[in-house]
Design an enzyme around this catalytic site. Structure first.
Site, PDB file in Angstrom:
ATOM      1  N   GLU A  85       0.815  -1.214   0.000  1.00 51.70           N
ATOM      2  CA  GLU A  85       0.000   0.000   0.000  1.00 51.70           C
ATOM      3  C   GLU A  85       0.853   1.270   0.000  1.00 51.70           C
ATOM      4  O   GLU A  85       1.759   1.426   0.822  1.00 51.70           O
ATOM      5  CB  GLU A  85      -0.931   0.014   1.218  1.00 51.70           C
ATOM      6  CG  GLU A  85      -1.889   1.196   1.206  1.00 51.70           C
ATOM      7  CD  GLU A  85      -2.956   1.100   2.281  1.00 51.70           C
ATOM      8  OE1 GLU A  85      -3.454   2.152   2.700  1.00 51.70           O
ATOM      9  OE2 GLU A  85      -3.282  -0.023   2.696  1.00 51.70           O
ATOM     10  N   LYS A 280      -7.648  -0.246  11.098  1.00 58.74           N
ATOM     11  CA  LYS A 280      -7.023  -0.756   9.877  1.00 58.74           C
ATOM     12  C   LYS A 280      -5.727   0.001   9.617  1.00 58.74           C
ATOM     13  O   LYS A 280      -4.718  -0.584   9.198  1.00 58.74           O
ATOM     14  CB  LYS A 280      -7.991  -0.601   8.707  1.00 58.74           C
ATOM     15  CG  LYS A 280      -7.484  -1.198   7.389  1.00 58.74           C
ATOM     16  CD  LYS A 280      -6.706  -0.202   6.553  1.00 58.74           C
ATOM     17  CE  LYS A 280      -6.251  -0.837   5.245  1.00 58.74           C
ATOM     18  NZ  LYS A 280      -5.398   0.067   4.448  1.00 58.74           N
TER      19      LYS A 280
END
Length: 438
Positions: A85, A280
């Site tokens: 990411e 998260k």
């Protein structure tokens, strides 16, 4: 239409690939090329990877990055992170640099107890079962001695075994609830081996229990398995400084930033929709280090989210406060990690990652991983409460968009410069790239 296959696992890797490309791909040679180009040119290393799991056809690569400048308990670390990411490594690095000049991160391991359970059914009198358990408990521990010998030599082993009555929630359901200390090993295989032996002994010793030699003590073992929920394998990490020392952006007063930051944390404490995204972000940092060090990020994820729900509602894993002019931000999180066993001694990059971290013990790795999560959350909340999350994230995502459209190095250089002063969106990047090419 795809078809089933018998004996797939017995095929060679090349034959597996032949079947896959013939069955699923229109451009068969292209699919085969992609799969094979990720094979390691070192045959010995490739064989090692092939044998990690079953039915291996290729290697799936993730970038391994590093976040430097972490000061943890006055010791400097560069933290390895395996993640795909955009912006995660950059955010962690920025948070590390920010806190390095404000005292760094302080950590402590609160406890390291791990849990395993033998689940069984019993339909007789509870008092009879309780008396039998008390009689057989020493035998449960004794019959595992061949398994626990080495662990006990190092200072670990079985801590306790309890009989737990769960029949009020599920008819006839009971547990042998065991606690363990596994030191630098994550301990899954050790714990499961002990539990399976407990189950065998628990049933086999009934015949020698003289009190009920002529009584039917019918115990049906359902399963024996460790629990990945380890609320007593707990680590704390925190940062703190004077509120005025939070000043970084001259356009935002330090006290205003601190108040907004704390309010953002409090929202995540009471609002599950926000808490899931909040946590998260924490796991972006935690999972990346867990994966880089060869640990089980799925177990960590499952445990952490159960822990976030322990009070009956899902909430924030981090907390913040201001007391007497001091800003404090902290996390308490359960982490069952290991630095020996599993991939830690097999995967070459895991070995390097652990060496980069000064060859930590399991307790030290718990602290490092907790810090990565806290740093990631600090960086995210700082962006959210000031410039917004998209400004930094999309600029990091810019290169992914350019690669998607196969931009040349010259095009990349031009557009990176262009978007230093322009808002990055997918459509804006595509338009700028098309204009440049025209």
């Amino acid at each position: 239409m795809s078809k089933t296959i018998s004996g797939f696992s017995k095929l060679s890797k090349s034959k597996k690939i032949d079947w896959l490309v013939e069955t699923y791909f229109s451009n068969k040679e292209a699919a085969k090329t992609v799969l094979k180009q990720y094979w390691n040119s070192n045959d010995k290393l490739q064989q090692l990877h092939d044998e990690f799991i079953e039915n291996t056809i290729s290697n799936y690569y993730l970038p391994l990055g590093v976040a430097p400048n972490f000061i943890i308990n006055e010791k400097t670390y560069t933290i390895p992170m395996a993640i795909e990411e955009s912006s995660v490594v950059a955010a962690a690095s920025k948070a590390a640099k920010f806190w390095a000049t404000r005292g760094g991160f302080k950590t402590e391991v609160i406890s390291t107890t791990k849990i395993g359970q033998v689940h069984f059914n019993f339909s007789g009198e509870l008092d009879t079962l309780q008396k039998y358990f008390e009689w057989v408990k020493p035998k449960l521990i004794e019959t595992t001695k061949p398994i626990t010998k080495n662990m006990e030599t190092r200072g670990g082993g079985i801590l306790d075994i309890e009989l737990r009555d769960k029949s009020d929630t599920l008819e006839g359901y009971f547990q042998l609830h065991a606690t363990f200390e596994t030191l630098d090993a994550m301990g899954a295989n050790f714990i499961n081996s002990c539990l399976e032996q407990f189950a065998k002994t628990f049933v086999s010793e009934i015949a020698d229990y003289e009190v009920i030699a002529n009584t039917d003590l019918d115990i049906q073992i359902i399963m024996s398995i460790l629990s990945n929920y380890v609320p007593d394998c707990l680590v704390r990490a925190e940062v703190s400084c004077k509120v005025e020392d939070l000043q970084e952006d001259p356009s935002i007063p330090a006290d205003e930033f601190a108040k907004k930051f704390i309010q953002a944390v409090k929202i995540a404490e009471i609002e599950p929709f926000r808490a899931v995204t909040h946590n998260k972000g924490i796991m972006n940092g935690i999972d990346a280090v867990v994966l880089a060090t060869g640990n089980d990020f799925r177990a960590v994820e499952a445990c952490v989210h159960a822990y976030a729900s322990r009070n009956g509602q899902y909430g924030s894993l981090t907390h913040a406060s201001i007391e007497n002019g001091i800003f404090k931000f902290w996390i308490e999180i359960p982490l069952a990690l290991g630095t020996v066993g599993g991939l830690t001694s097999l995967h070459p990059l895991v070995k390097l990652a652990l060496e980069m971290l000064h060859k930590p013990s399991a307790k030290e790795l718990m602290q490092i991983v907790a810090v990565a999560g806290l740093a990631q959350n600090f960086a995210a909340l700082r962006s959210l409460t000031t410039t917004g999350i998209q400004e930094g994230h999309m600029k990091m995502h810019l290169m992914n968009i350019l690669n998607q459209f196969e931009a040349s190095n010259e095009e990349k250089a031009h557009l990176v410069e262009h978007f230093k002063t322009n808002v990055v969106t997918h459509s804006a990047v595509v338009e700028a790239l098309n204009n440049l090419r025209q």
